[in-house]
Design a protein around this motif. Structure first.
Motif, short mmCIF file in Angstrom:
data_model
loop_
_atom_site.label_atom_id
_atom_site.label_comp_id
_atom_site.label_asym_id
_atom_site.label_seq_id
_atom_site.Cartn_x
_atom_site.Cartn_y
_atom_site.Cartn_z
N VAL A 1 18.31 -8.89 -7.03
CA VAL A 1 16.89 -8.88 -7.36
C VAL A 1 16.67 -9.41 -8.77
CG1 VAL A 1 14.88 -7.40 -7.69
CG2 VAL A 1 16.40 -7.03 -5.75
N THR A 2 17.60 -9.13 -9.67
CA THR A 2 17.51 -9.63 -11.04
C THR A 2 17.55 -11.16 -11.06
OG1 THR A 2 18.53 -7.63 -11.94
CG2 THR A 2 18.59 -9.61 -13.32
N ALA A 3 18.41 -11.74 -10.24
CA ALA A 3 18.50 -13.20 -10.17
C ALA A 3 17.17 -13.80 -9.74
CB ALA A 3 19.61 -13.60 -9.20
N ALA A 4 16.53 -13.18 -8.75
CA ALA A 4 15.22 -13.67 -8.30
C ALA A 4 14.17 -13.51 -9.40
CB ALA A 4 14.80 -12.93 -7.04
N HIS A 5 14.23 -12.40 -10.13
CA HIS A 5 13.29 -12.16 -11.22
C HIS A 5 13.45 -13.20 -12.32
CE1 HIS A 5 10.91 -9.77 -14.12
NE2 HIS A 5 11.82 -10.16 -15.00
N PRO B 1 13.50 1.91 -10.57
CA PRO B 1 12.30 2.16 -9.76
C PRO B 1 11.27 1.04 -9.79
CG PRO B 1 12.03 3.20 -11.88
CD PRO B 1 13.38 2.51 -11.91
N SER B 2 11.65 -0.19 -10.06
CA SER B 2 10.69 -1.29 -10.13
C SER B 2 9.97 -1.47 -8.80
CB SER B 2 11.42 -2.59 -10.49
OG SER B 2 10.63 -3.71 -10.24
N PRO B 3 8.64 -1.60 -8.80
CA PRO B 3 7.91 -1.88 -7.56
C PRO B 3 8.41 -3.15 -6.87
CG PRO B 3 6.38 -1.21 -9.28
CD PRO B 3 7.70 -1.40 -9.93
N ALA B 4 8.82 -4.14 -7.67
CA ALA B 4 9.31 -5.39 -7.09
C ALA B 4 10.56 -5.17 -6.25
CB ALA B 4 9.58 -6.40 -8.20
N PHE B 5 11.38 -4.21 -6.65
CA PHE B 5 12.60 -3.94 -5.89
C PHE B 5 12.25 -3.42 -4.51
CE2 PHE B 5 16.35 -1.76 -4.47
CZ PHE B 5 17.40 -2.49 -4.99
N VAL C 1 13.13 8.30 -5.02
CA VAL C 1 12.18 8.95 -4.12
C VAL C 1 10.73 8.81 -4.59
CG1 VAL C 1 11.58 11.12 -3.01
CG2 VAL C 1 13.98 10.52 -3.35
N LEU C 2 10.43 9.27 -5.79
CA LEU C 2 9.05 9.20 -6.25
C LEU C 2 8.60 7.76 -6.47
CD1 LEU C 2 8.90 12.23 -8.71
CD2 LEU C 2 8.35 12.14 -6.27
N ALA C 3 9.51 6.90 -6.91
CA ALA C 3 9.15 5.49 -7.07
C ALA C 3 8.81 4.87 -5.72
CB ALA C 3 10.29 4.73 -7.73
N ALA C 4 9.57 5.22 -4.69
CA ALA C 4 9.27 4.73 -3.35
C ALA C 4 7.94 5.26 -2.86
CB ALA C 4 10.39 5.13 -2.38
N GLN C 5 7.66 6.53 -3.13
CA GLN C 5 6.39 7.11 -2.69
C GLN C 5 5.21 6.43 -3.38
OE1 GLN C 5 8.35 11.51 -1.82
NE2 GLN C 5 6.53 11.42 -3.08
N ARG C 6 5.37 6.04 -4.64
CA ARG C 6 4.30 5.33 -5.32
C ARG C 6 4.04 3.97 -4.67
NH1 ARG C 6 6.71 7.80 -9.89
NH2 ARG C 6 7.99 5.95 -10.32
N ALA C 7 5.07 3.42 -4.01
CA ALA C 7 4.93 2.15 -3.29
C ALA C 7 4.43 2.36 -1.87
CB ALA C 7 6.27 1.41 -3.28
N GLY C 8 4.11 3.60 -1.49
CA GLY C 8 3.60 3.88 -0.15
C GLY C 8 4.65 4.19 0.87
N ILE C 9 5.90 4.35 0.44
CA ILE C 9 7.03 4.62 1.34
C ILE C 9 7.29 6.12 1.36
CG2 ILE C 9 9.49 4.18 1.72
CD1 ILE C 9 9.10 1.60 0.02
#
Length: 269
Positions: free
Chosen positions: A80-84, A192-196, A222-230
């Protein structure tokens, strides 16, 4: 316990270290649980901040332990870092500070050997996972690049991870130190990046409300995923600590003893 949500889950995002394995050894029941999820026809993406191995190396290790996975199932922080970097810093000369060789997953990134006065300018300092390479000289060199205007990209902010010998310090502590000393803010690419999480959902071809994230880090997984709607499921293995859960900035959708309990949440056969 019944199903996680009323809408059917079509894809499961799974952290590796501390969830499926510790020190790359399978935790009890995890191989069987992943096989059950596969048998139910659900999409699987192994999403990891691990920076010590490439996707191919991780896949070989997990498959050798009996997990039904291949390299295409794995999304790593380096990939993901390479894409960023390609999107936000095209053509940048990057100095990599990381424990382990992940250059294969950094395809297209211009990595420079910044050890020496004639190494040339550095545009971006990329920090991966901590290890013996994080000595004073290396960190001070990175600090110098940042003082001269280089950007700071961190693959994650994990403060520690669990091995069979106990908790080990990770690079999040060093990233925080570099930010404070150089008065910069890191661009974080892994969890926890949303882009990930967006990349993981795109990889599976499912919406956030059709996905489940299973992790041992209450904040980054977990909480980062929940903030993304997961939907977020925390396991009491790996780096899990009761006091960390109590101090967390939110409440997981589910907390289970281990990944072996996840098929029961999904009503899999």
């Amino acid at each position: 316990m019944g199903a996680v949500r009323s809408d059917p889950v079509r894809g499961v995002l799974i952290d590796i270290d501390g969830v499926l394995t510790v020190s790359w050894k399978p935790l009890p029941g995890t191989v069987e649980a992943l096989r059950a999820i596969r048998a139910a026809g659900l999409g699987v993406a192994l999403v990891t901040n691990t920076t010590s191995r490439t996707r191919a190396s991780i896949a070989r290790t997990l498959a050798g332990a009996g997990f039904p996975v291949d390299a295409d199932d794995i999304l790593t922080a380096p990939a993901v870092t390479a894409a960023h970097l390609a999107e936000h810093h095209p053509g940048a000369r990057c100095a990599l500070l990381n424990s382990g060789d992940v250059r294969e997953d950094l395809a297209g990134v211009q990595l420079v050997d910044d050890d020496g006065e004639d190494a040339g300018p550095v545009d971006v300092v990329v920090v991966g996972g901590a290890g013996p390479e994080f000595g004073y000289a290396e960190l001070d060199r990175a600090f110098g690049h940042l003082q001269r205007g280089a950007r700071l990209v961190a693959m994650h902010r994990n403060l520690y991870w669990r091995t069979e010998d106990g908790l080990r310090l990770d690079s999040g502590a060093f990233v925080a130190g570099l930010e404070a000393a150089a008065r910069v803010e890191a661009e974080v690419t892994g969890k926890p990046s949303p882009a990930f999480f967006a990349a993981a959902l795109g990889h599976l071809g499912v919406r956030a409300d059709q996905a489940l994230m299973v992790g041992d880090d209450v904040e980054s997984d977990v909480l980062a995923a929940q903030r993304a709607g997961i939907t977020g499921v925390l396991v009491r293995t790996g780096k899990f600590l009761p006091e960390t859960l109590e101090a967390a900035g939110g409440t997981p959708d589910r907390v289970v003893d281990s990944f072996a309990d996840v098929p029961g949440l999904l009503d899999t056969p």
